[in-house]
Write a protein that holds these residues in place. Structure first.
Motif, PDB file in Angstrom:
ATOM      1  N   SER A 139       0.779  -1.203  -0.002  1.00 18.07           N
ATOM      2  CA  SER A 139       0.132   0.017   0.208  1.00 18.07           C
ATOM      3  C   SER A 139       1.084   1.096   0.096  1.00 18.07           C
ATOM      4  N   ARG A 140       2.098   1.133   0.395  1.00 12.67           N
ATOM      5  CA  ARG A 140       3.104   2.282   0.460  1.00 12.67           C
ATOM      6  C   ARG A 140       4.005   2.261  -0.782  1.00 12.67           C
ATOM      7  N   GLY A 141       3.489   1.582  -1.791  1.00 12.40           N
ATOM      8  CA  GLY A 141       4.291   1.587  -3.348  1.00 12.40           C
ATOM      9  C   GLY A 141       5.410   0.767  -3.115  1.00 12.40           C
ATOM     10  N   VAL A 142       5.663  -0.202  -2.289  1.00 15.31           N
ATOM     11  CA  VAL A 142       6.772  -1.059  -2.207  1.00 15.31           C
ATOM     12  C   VAL A 142       6.570  -2.438  -2.805  1.00 15.31           C
ATOM     13  N   GLU A 143       7.354  -2.874  -3.713  1.00 13.68           N
ATOM     14  CA  GLU A 143       7.312  -4.300  -4.326  1.00 13.68           C
ATOM     15  C   GLU A 143       7.831  -5.345  -3.165  1.00 13.68           C
ATOM     16  N   ILE A 144       7.409  -6.606  -3.250  1.00 10.62           N
ATOM     17  CA  ILE A 144       7.922  -7.624  -2.446  1.00 10.62           C
ATOM     18  C   ILE A 144       8.650  -8.653  -3.404  1.00 10.62           C
ATOM     19  N   PHE A 145       9.917  -9.144  -3.037  1.00 15.47           N
ATOM     20  CA  PHE A 145      10.284 -10.335  -3.640  1.00 15.47           C
ATOM     21  C   PHE A 145      10.491 -11.314  -2.708  1.00 15.47           C
ATOM     22  N   ARG A 150      13.088 -23.137  -1.188  1.00 19.95           N
ATOM     23  CA  ARG A 150      12.472 -23.891  -1.660  1.00 19.95           C
ATOM     24  C   ARG A 150      12.731 -24.477  -3.039  1.00 19.95           C
ATOM     25  N   LEU A 151      12.717 -25.512  -3.409  1.00 14.49           N
ATOM     26  CA  LEU A 151      13.174 -26.086  -4.511  1.00 14.49           C
ATOM     27  C   LEU A 151      12.370 -25.569  -5.763  1.00 14.49           C
ATOM     28  N   SER A 152      12.874 -25.380  -7.043  1.00 11.68           N
ATOM     29  CA  SER A 152      12.078 -24.768  -8.255  1.00 11.68           C
ATOM     30  C   SER A 152      10.901 -25.577  -8.494  1.00 11.68           C
ATOM     31  N   LYS A 153      10.979 -26.642  -8.217  1.00 13.66           N
ATOM     32  CA  LYS A 153       9.890 -27.387  -8.757  1.00 13.66           C
ATOM     33  C   LYS A 153       8.836 -27.322  -7.773  1.00 13.66           C
ATOM     34  N   GLN A 154       8.835 -26.565  -6.734  1.00 11.70           N
ATOM     35  CA  GLN A 154       7.764 -26.387  -5.702  1.00 11.70           C
ATOM     36  C   GLN A 154       7.022 -25.143  -6.034  1.00 11.70           C
ATOM     37  N   LYS A 155       7.405 -24.546  -7.270  1.00 14.23           N
ATOM     38  CA  LYS A 155       7.226 -22.866  -7.452  1.00 14.23           C
ATOM     39  C   LYS A 155       5.545 -22.880  -7.558  1.00 14.23           C
ATOM     40  N   ARG A 156       4.919 -23.708  -8.211  1.00 14.97           N
ATOM     41  CA  ARG A 156       3.364 -23.732  -8.329  1.00 14.97           C
ATOM     42  C   ARG A 156       2.715 -23.836  -7.107  1.00 14.97           C
ATOM     43  N   GLU A 157       3.020 -24.679  -6.201  1.00 16.42           N
ATOM     44  CA  GLU A 157       2.167 -25.106  -5.165  1.00 16.42           C
ATOM     45  C   GLU A 157       2.820 -23.760  -4.020  1.00 16.42           C
ATOM     46  N   THR A 158       3.789 -23.505  -4.101  1.00 19.59           N
ATOM     47  CA  THR A 158       4.161 -22.257  -3.118  1.00 19.59           C
ATOM     48  C   THR A 158       3.459 -21.175  -3.356  1.00 19.59           C
ATOM     49  N   ILE A 159       3.219 -20.849  -4.844  1.00 21.97           N
ATOM     50  CA  ILE A 159       2.553 -19.637  -5.042  1.00 21.97           C
ATOM     51  C   ILE A 159       1.067 -19.766  -4.751  1.00 21.97           C
ATOM     52  N   GLU A 160       0.560 -20.742  -5.109  1.00 19.67           N
ATOM     53  CA  GLU A 160      -0.825 -21.230  -4.663  1.00 19.67           C
ATOM     54  C   GLU A 160      -1.101 -20.998  -3.341  1.00 19.67           C
ATOM     55  N   PHE A 167      -0.912 -13.278   0.132  1.00 19.95           N
ATOM     56  CA  PHE A 167       0.271 -12.261   0.255  1.00 19.95           C
ATOM     57  C   PHE A 167       0.297 -11.628  -1.173  1.00 19.95           C
ATOM     58  N   PRO A 168       0.549 -10.323  -1.091  1.00 21.81           N
ATOM     59  CA  PRO A 168       0.822  -9.527  -2.528  1.00 21.81           C
ATOM     60  C   PRO A 168       2.104  -9.988  -3.313  1.00 21.81           C
ATOM     61  N   PHE A 169       2.050  -9.662  -4.574  1.00 23.23           N
ATOM     62  CA  PHE A 169       3.165  -9.884  -5.443  1.00 23.23           C
ATOM     63  C   PHE A 169       3.384 -11.498  -5.388  1.00 23.23           C
ATOM     64  N   SER A 170       2.411 -12.470  -4.882  1.00 22.75           N
ATOM     65  CA  SER A 170       2.587 -13.988  -5.051  1.00 22.75           C
ATOM     66  C   SER A 170       2.451 -14.399  -6.563  1.00 22.75           C
ATOM     67  N   ASP A 171       3.508 -14.187  -7.392  1.00 19.80           N
ATOM     68  CA  ASP A 171       3.635 -14.637  -8.814  1.00 19.80           C
ATOM     69  C   ASP A 171       5.069 -14.949  -9.121  1.00 19.80           C
ATOM     70  N   GLN A 173       7.186 -13.822 -11.163  1.00 15.68           N
ATOM     71  CA  GLN A 173       8.004 -12.864 -11.385  1.00 15.68           C
ATOM     72  C   GLN A 173       8.594 -12.552  -9.928  1.00 15.68           C
ATOM     73  N   HIS A 174       7.812 -12.680  -8.978  1.00 14.04           N
ATOM     74  CA  HIS A 174       8.550 -12.039  -7.736  1.00 14.04           C
ATOM     75  C   HIS A 174       8.905 -13.320  -6.629  1.00 14.04           C
ATOM     76  N   VAL A 175       8.497 -14.492  -6.986  1.00 15.19           N
ATOM     77  CA  VAL A 175       8.906 -15.689  -5.957  1.00 15.19           C
ATOM     78  C   VAL A 175      10.160 -16.350  -6.944  1.00 15.19           C
ATOM     79  N   LEU A 176      11.144 -16.170  -6.071  1.00 19.68           N
ATOM     80  CA  LEU A 176      12.557 -16.645  -6.771  1.00 19.68           C
ATOM     81  C   LEU A 176      13.117 -17.701  -5.869  1.00 19.68           C
ATOM     82  N   LEU A 177      12.690 -19.065  -6.217  1.00 17.81           N
ATOM     83  CA  LEU A 177      13.323 -20.218  -5.512  1.00 17.81           C
ATOM     84  C   LEU A 177      14.495 -20.976  -5.940  1.00 17.81           C
ATOM     85  N   LYS A 178      15.029 -21.799  -5.247  1.00 15.57           N
ATOM     86  CA  LYS A 178      16.351 -22.387  -5.530  1.00 15.57           C
ATOM     87  C   LYS A 178      16.429 -23.077  -6.844  1.00 15.57           C
ATOM     88  N   THR A 179      17.525 -22.802  -7.618  1.00 14.70           N
ATOM     89  CA  THR A 179      17.801 -23.699  -8.714  1.00 14.70           C
ATOM     90  C   THR A 179      19.131 -24.296  -8.778  1.00 14.70           C
TER      91      THR A 179
END
Length: 274
Positions: A139-145, A150-160, A167-171, A173-179
């Motif tokens: 709300s104050r104009g700050v993005e969240i990364f 977590r393993l990269s193959k867990q990205k879908r269930e993590t975002i869901e 949680f804002p910016f749950s997408d 682009q903003h969720v960077l997991l381990k590769t």
């Protein structure tokens, strides 16, 4: 009288031998790895799941974060880059204590298969105070990364899971997991290319700076002293007694091949008494 004394000595001798045999049996089993290797973590999980003090500390962390955010925004000078907060996920905004409870229940150490099983449940709850703070930051104009190991193959269930909680910016682009590495510096640098990181949140010191990566306890402690002015300002630390580098790199000295018996011995040897 002599017969009674002889009988008493015989009973005592048998009792001592029996105790000795049981003790040796116990040691033998421990050396084979038959100890209850998650028994030591019961109190930590109980504390996180039940103590009001845990909640108080997480609220304290996020209240401090909001105060510091307001202060930063008030005193902020012009910048070409948009502002961003970088945060860890597990034990910083998602509570995974049920997974740690399952390890105790089954008496098993961490396994990738079991961890993925828990993630697919999408049942992790929000850490108290986390959702309110990150919504406020947005709300104050700050993005969240969200930078997580977590393993990269867990990205879908993590975002869901995160989206379900709001949680804002749950997408993607903003969720960077381990590769390829658990070190987070390269992912923080990726964010810094386009944004100014004004705050970092996490439960593990490696969530804040690369100087804490793969370091023993004494080094970690010295580095904390040297960076003490950052904590409670740019660095906001969440409590996590259940697991972390403090144990794996610190107490267990970065060795993942200790037997349960050896781990138990090492933990006991690191306790400071008087």
């Amino acid at each position: 009288m002599k017969n009674r004394i002889a009988l008493l000595l015989l009973i005592l001798t048998i009792g001592c031998k029996s105790t000795s045999i049981q003790s040796n049996d116990s040691i033998s089993k421990s050396q084979k790895g038959d100890v209850l290797n998650k028994e030591y973590s019961i109190l930590a999980v109980l504390w996180q799941q039940n103590s009001a003090e845990y909640k108080a500390l997480t609220y304290q962390a996020f209240n401090t974060a909001q105060l510091q955010l307001d202060n930063m925004l008030r005193n902020k000078k012009g910048s070409e880059k948009p502002m961003a907060i970088v945060t860890d996920i597990d034990e910083t905004l998602l509570d995974n204590s049920p997974y740690n409870a399952k390890m105790i229940e089954l008496n098993e150490d961490y396994s990738e298969a079991r961890w993925i099983e828990w993630g697919k449940e999408r049942k992790a709850k929000a850490i108290p105070g986390a959702l309110e703070f990150f919504k406020y930051a947005k709300s104050r104009g700050v993005e969240i990364f969200y930078i997580s190991n977590r393993l990269s193959k867990q990205k879908r269930e993590t975002i869901e899971n995160m989206q379900k909680l709001g949680f804002p910016f749950s997408d993607d682009q903003h969720v960077l997991l381990k590769t390829d590495t658990s070190k987070k510096e390269s992912r923080r640098f990726q964010v810094e290319k386009t944004h100014e990181i004004i705050m970092l949140l996490g439960d593990n010191l490696s969530d804040f700076h690369f100087v804490f990566d793969d370091q023993p306890s004494e080094t970690r402690s010295r580095k904390v002293d040297s960076l003490k002015t950052f904590f409670g300002n740019k660095f906001i630390v969440l409590p996590n007694p259940m697991y972390g580098d403090w144990e794996t790199d610190g107490i267990l000295e970065g060795n993942y091949k200790w037997t349960p018996y050896q781990k138990d011995s090492i933990r006991r040897s690191k306790i400071r008494s008087y």
